[in-house]
Design a protein around this motif. Structure first.
Motif, mmCIF file in Angstrom:
data_model
loop_
_atom_site.group_PDB
_atom_site.id
_atom_site.type_symbol
_atom_site.label_atom_id
_atom_site.label_comp_id
_atom_site.label_asym_id
_atom_site.label_seq_id
_atom_site.Cartn_x
_atom_site.Cartn_y
_atom_site.Cartn_z
ATOM 1 N N UNK A 119 18.420 14.954 -15.394
ATOM 2 C CA UNK A 119 18.526 13.538 -15.056
ATOM 3 C C UNK A 119 19.355 13.336 -13.802
ATOM 4 N N UNK A 120 20.473 14.050 -13.709
ATOM 5 C CA UNK A 120 21.361 13.894 -12.556
ATOM 6 C C UNK A 120 20.703 14.395 -11.265
ATOM 7 N N UNK A 168 19.937 21.535 -10.777
ATOM 8 C CA UNK A 168 20.954 20.934 -9.913
ATOM 9 C C UNK A 168 20.299 20.462 -8.626
ATOM 10 N N UNK A 169 20.970 19.549 -7.953
ATOM 11 C CA UNK A 169 20.503 19.050 -6.658
ATOM 12 C C UNK A 169 21.620 19.243 -5.640
ATOM 13 N N UNK A 170 21.330 19.972 -4.583
ATOM 14 C CA UNK A 170 22.292 20.209 -3.509
ATOM 15 C C UNK A 170 21.617 19.872 -2.186
ATOM 16 N N UNK A 171 22.097 18.829 -1.521
ATOM 17 C CA UNK A 171 21.478 18.408 -0.276
ATOM 18 C C UNK A 171 20.035 18.008 -0.494
ATOM 19 N N UNK A 189 11.985 21.599 -2.776
ATOM 20 C CA UNK A 189 12.369 20.284 -2.267
ATOM 21 C C UNK A 189 12.171 19.192 -3.323
ATOM 22 N N UNK A 190 11.184 19.369 -4.220
ATOM 23 C CA UNK A 190 10.874 18.368 -5.231
ATOM 24 C C UNK A 190 10.526 19.050 -6.545
ATOM 25 N N UNK A 191 10.821 18.351 -7.643
ATOM 26 C CA UNK A 191 10.512 18.852 -8.980
ATOM 27 C C UNK A 191 9.639 17.843 -9.711
#
Length: 357
Positions: free
Chosen positions: A163-164, A248-251, A270-272
């Motif tokens: 979600x995050x 996780x999302x980094x940049x 780049x996308x999930x």
């Protein structure tokens, strides 16, 4: 806000999908006072028209054109590498959907007039629903028979960080107006695979993650192998027998920690896209007030005539089992007026699956 007086009907249909939009005019033509409640004008006609079959096939058509141009040299036609403008692809999709939706709205308004109600319905008794309209008005409706046709939504798994980090679904990805550099698809069923091939043919890098040892786990292995081989020839990569441990999302990167067999790997994209199945739209219906039984996932339990455990209440479409809306015609024959009925029981022996998994 005060609730208006109780309005009496012969039949009430909750949901304007394939089954509901077909059943309502037939009931009216049979002389029955019928109301259809749909929570959004943007969903008139149901999932197939608005968020599934029609929009996806419209985008697939664009992807096929790009793929043909890219491979045109094999046919003796030399062209430049195609440049895909996804915003224009999405605009074309919206236009096709809008046209189909307007046609369905016209048909329902012609049949039902003011008894087409746009609003949120919930049960307050076995044969009575309360409706809050989009204008904020409240009303009570009751009928001899009720038909639940509220459809499904993307199933979101419980994965730490998902979600995050943010993700796309089979609905939101069709509003994306720029091409992903690398699309990771979580789910190896037909929904995920359709988007995987589509975006690969648009020119994106694509990796598919599947939990089972084969894609299309409900299909015969020889079919699954053949499909995977074709998709790999398109350049799609697969990670099977895999479990996502964390997201996780980094940049600008989405990072997945994945267990594959006895090893852990990291995958960046780049996308999930999350495409692991469908969940029923039953949470807001307050089915307990009607006494309607569901299974552990929330799908409504029915017999072979689509009757629920409550006499006079039926469930139609994919709300009672994962099936696609194109099957809805055969599924509503048990409740159609006798003048239009073809058979007495719902026959699912050779039912295609397109919209759910």
């Amino acid at each position: 806000m005060a609730i208006r007086k109780l309005e009496l009907y012969d039949d009430i249909i909750i949901g304007g999908g394939k089954a509901g939009k077909t059943l309502a005019p037939a009931l009216v033509a049979d002389g029955r006072k019928t109301a259809l409640v749909e929570r959004s004008l943007n969903m008139i006609g149901g999932g197939c028209i608005n968020i599934a079959c029609i929009p996806t096939k419209t985008m697939v058509a664009s992807a096929n054109v790009a793929n043909t141009v890219r491979k045109s040299a094999a046919y003796g036609v030399k062209t430049n590498t195609p440049s895909v403008n996804l915003a224009e692809v999405i605009q074309r999709k919206r236009s096709v959907v809008q046209s189909a939706r307007e046609m369905n709205l016209h048909n329902l308004e012609t049949a039902l007039d003011k008894n087409l109600i746009i609003g949120e319905a919930r049960f307050v008794a076995p044969k009575t629903i309360a409706v809050t309209t989009t204008e904020g008005n409240n009303c009570l409706l009751t009928a001899e028979r009720l038909f639940i046709n509220t459809g499904t939504q993307p199933l979101i798994p419980s994965v730490p960080g998902l979600t995050e980090a943010g993700f796309l679904t089979s609905e939101s990805i069709m509003e994306l107006e720029y091409l992903p550099e690398h699309l990771i698809v979580l789910g190896s069923g037909y929904i995920g695979l359709e988007f995987a091939q589509m975006f690969r043919r648009f020119g994106c890098g694509v990796t598919v993650i599947g939990q089972s040892e084969q894609i299309l786990s409900q299909q015969d292995p020889d079919i699954a192998i053949a499909v995977q081989t074709l998709l790999e020839q398109d350049g799609i990569e697969f990670l099977l027998k895999a479990k996502v441990l964390r997201v996780d999302r980094t940049g600008n990167e989405t990072i997945l920690q994945i267990q594959v067999g006895d090893r852990e790997i990291t995958l960046q994209g780049s996308h999930l896209l999350v495409a692991v199945g469908r969940a029923p739209n039953t949470d807001s219906l307050n089915l307990a007030a009607a006494g309607v039984a569901t299974d552990t996932r929330g799908f409504i339990q029915v017999n072979d005539r689509l009757e629920t455990n409550v006499p006079g209440i039926w469930a139609l479409g994919d709300i009672f089992a994962p099936m696609n809306s194109s099957s809805a015609n055969s599924c509503i024959t048990p409740v159609m007026p006798r003048s239009t009925r073809r058979k007495d029981a719902s026959d699912k022996a050779a039912m295609p699956r397109v919209n759910a998994q």
